[in-house]
Design a protein around this motif. Structure first.
Motif, mmCIF file in Angstrom:
data_model
loop_
_atom_site.group_PDB
_atom_site.id
_atom_site.type_symbol
_atom_site.label_atom_id
_atom_site.label_comp_id
_atom_site.label_asym_id
_atom_site.label_seq_id
_atom_site.Cartn_x
_atom_site.Cartn_y
_atom_site.Cartn_z
ATOM 1 N N PHE A 117 0.795 -1.222 0.000
ATOM 2 C CA PHE A 117 0.000 0.000 0.000
ATOM 3 C C PHE A 117 0.830 1.276 0.000
ATOM 4 O O PHE A 117 0.305 2.360 -0.250
ATOM 5 C CB PHE A 117 -0.975 0.006 1.190
ATOM 6 C CG PHE A 117 -0.307 -0.098 2.538
ATOM 7 C CD1 PHE A 117 0.206 1.006 3.180
ATOM 8 C CD2 PHE A 117 -0.203 -1.342 3.151
ATOM 9 C CE1 PHE A 117 0.798 0.898 4.421
ATOM 10 C CE2 PHE A 117 0.399 -1.464 4.396
ATOM 11 C CZ PHE A 117 0.912 -0.333 5.035
ATOM 12 N N ASP A 118 2.118 1.172 0.251
ATOM 13 C CA ASP A 118 2.956 2.370 0.248
ATOM 14 C C ASP A 118 4.417 1.966 0.240
ATOM 15 O O ASP A 118 4.781 0.917 0.774
ATOM 16 C CB ASP A 118 2.673 3.234 1.478
ATOM 17 C CG ASP A 118 3.099 4.682 1.312
ATOM 18 O OD1 ASP A 118 3.517 5.048 0.195
ATOM 19 O OD2 ASP A 118 3.005 5.453 2.283
ATOM 20 N N SER A 119 5.271 2.810 -0.387
ATOM 21 C CA SER A 119 6.689 2.489 -0.465
ATOM 22 C C SER A 119 7.485 3.714 -0.872
ATOM 23 O O SER A 119 7.054 4.488 -1.729
ATOM 24 C CB SER A 119 6.924 1.367 -1.483
ATOM 25 O OG SER A 119 8.311 1.110 -1.652
ATOM 26 N N SER A 120 8.652 3.883 -0.264
ATOM 27 C CA SER A 120 9.569 4.930 -0.708
ATOM 28 C C SER A 120 10.308 4.498 -1.959
ATOM 29 O O SER A 120 10.946 5.304 -2.624
ATOM 30 C CB SER A 120 10.581 5.263 0.398
ATOM 31 O OG SER A 120 11.408 4.140 0.681
ATOM 32 N N TRP A 121 10.222 3.202 -2.273
ATOM 33 C CA TRP A 121 10.874 2.660 -3.464
ATOM 34 C C TRP A 121 9.921 2.599 -4.663
ATOM 35 O O TRP A 121 10.266 2.043 -5.693
ATOM 36 C CB TRP A 121 11.378 1.244 -3.197
ATOM 37 C CG TRP A 121 12.576 1.150 -2.315
ATOM 38 C CD1 TRP A 121 13.863 1.473 -2.636
ATOM 39 C CD2 TRP A 121 12.622 0.668 -0.975
ATOM 40 N NE1 TRP A 121 14.703 1.225 -1.574
ATOM 41 C CE2 TRP A 121 13.962 0.734 -0.535
ATOM 42 C CE3 TRP A 121 11.651 0.182 -0.092
ATOM 43 C CZ2 TRP A 121 14.361 0.337 0.740
ATOM 44 C CZ3 TRP A 121 12.049 -0.206 1.179
ATOM 45 C CH2 TRP A 121 13.392 -0.132 1.578
#
Length: 218
Positions: A124-128
């Motif tokens: 649901f979310d990622s800095s990558w």
């Protein structure tokens, strides 16, 4: 989209925890139900995660931790949803941990438990999310105080360079109601790498992707 902020502001190795995969179809059609019996499923899996981590710790495995939420007094005993479970995948060289008043640069990826079509858990979310490799990503910048309790708790026990897989119950994540596409009662799994820590009043340098390896600072 960053979903780590509090509501008011807005792998474990596969061999250890094999999450059950629930597959279900609507009784009245062939429509696939993505999150069937989600509350009970997540409650059961969280109890399993917590119990198996406790067994590893009791057996002397230092790579596992059970950490009480930062905002619970040490003298108070809560149930297991007052804690996060941590698997340390790599230890960094930093010597200090962020305080609640600090800001951090962190790489992370957040997932749900496996569901009907997301057999590895919905990411649901990622800095990558827009990077093609570790060398082409830039860490996300957050104030620790702006994050949900589970993520903030983990950060306050990490050191620069640490890489952890963190499991948190819904009580320390996004609660019992749906939030930005995340179903209520969701156990969250985060792969986290603490890159830098910044004290209040410190100028935060701009992060460009290829400078990542050069900004491991406290």
């Amino acid at each position: 989209m960053r979903r780590l902020a509090k509501r008011v502001m807005a792998l474990l190795p596969c061999c250890l925890f094999a999450f059950s995969l629930l597959t279900s179809c609507s009784e009245s059609s062939d429509e696939v139900v993505e999150f069937p019996d989600w509350q009970n499923y997540n409650t059961t899996q969280w109890n399993r995660v917590y119990a198996q981590a406790a067994e590893r710790i009791a057996a002397g495995d230092p790579s596992w931790k059970i950490i009480k939420s930062w905002n619970y007094e040490d003298t108070l005993h809560g149930d297991n949803t007052s804690y996060i479970v941590v698997h340390v995948t790599r230890s960094g060289t930093g010597t200090k941990s962020p305080l609640y008043t600090d800001s951090v640069a962190v790489n992370y990826k957040g997932r749900l438990l496996p569901s009907t079509t997301y057999t590895d858990g919905y990411e649901f979310d990622s800095s990558w999310e827009s990077a093609t490799a570790d060398s082409t990503t830039a860490p996300a910048l957050f104030a620790v105080s702006a994050l949900n309790d589970g993520f903030a708790t983990a950060l306050q026990h990490m050191h620069v360079g640490d890489e952890w897989t963190v499991y948190m119950p819904w009580t320390l994540g996004y609660g019992t109601t749906d939030y930005n596409g995340i179903p209520g009662y969701s156990v969250l799994t985060f792969d986290m790498q603490l890159v830098s820590v910044f004290k209040p009043g410190t100028t935060v340098p701009p992060f460009s992707a290829k400078r990542q390896g050069a900004v491991l600072t406290e």
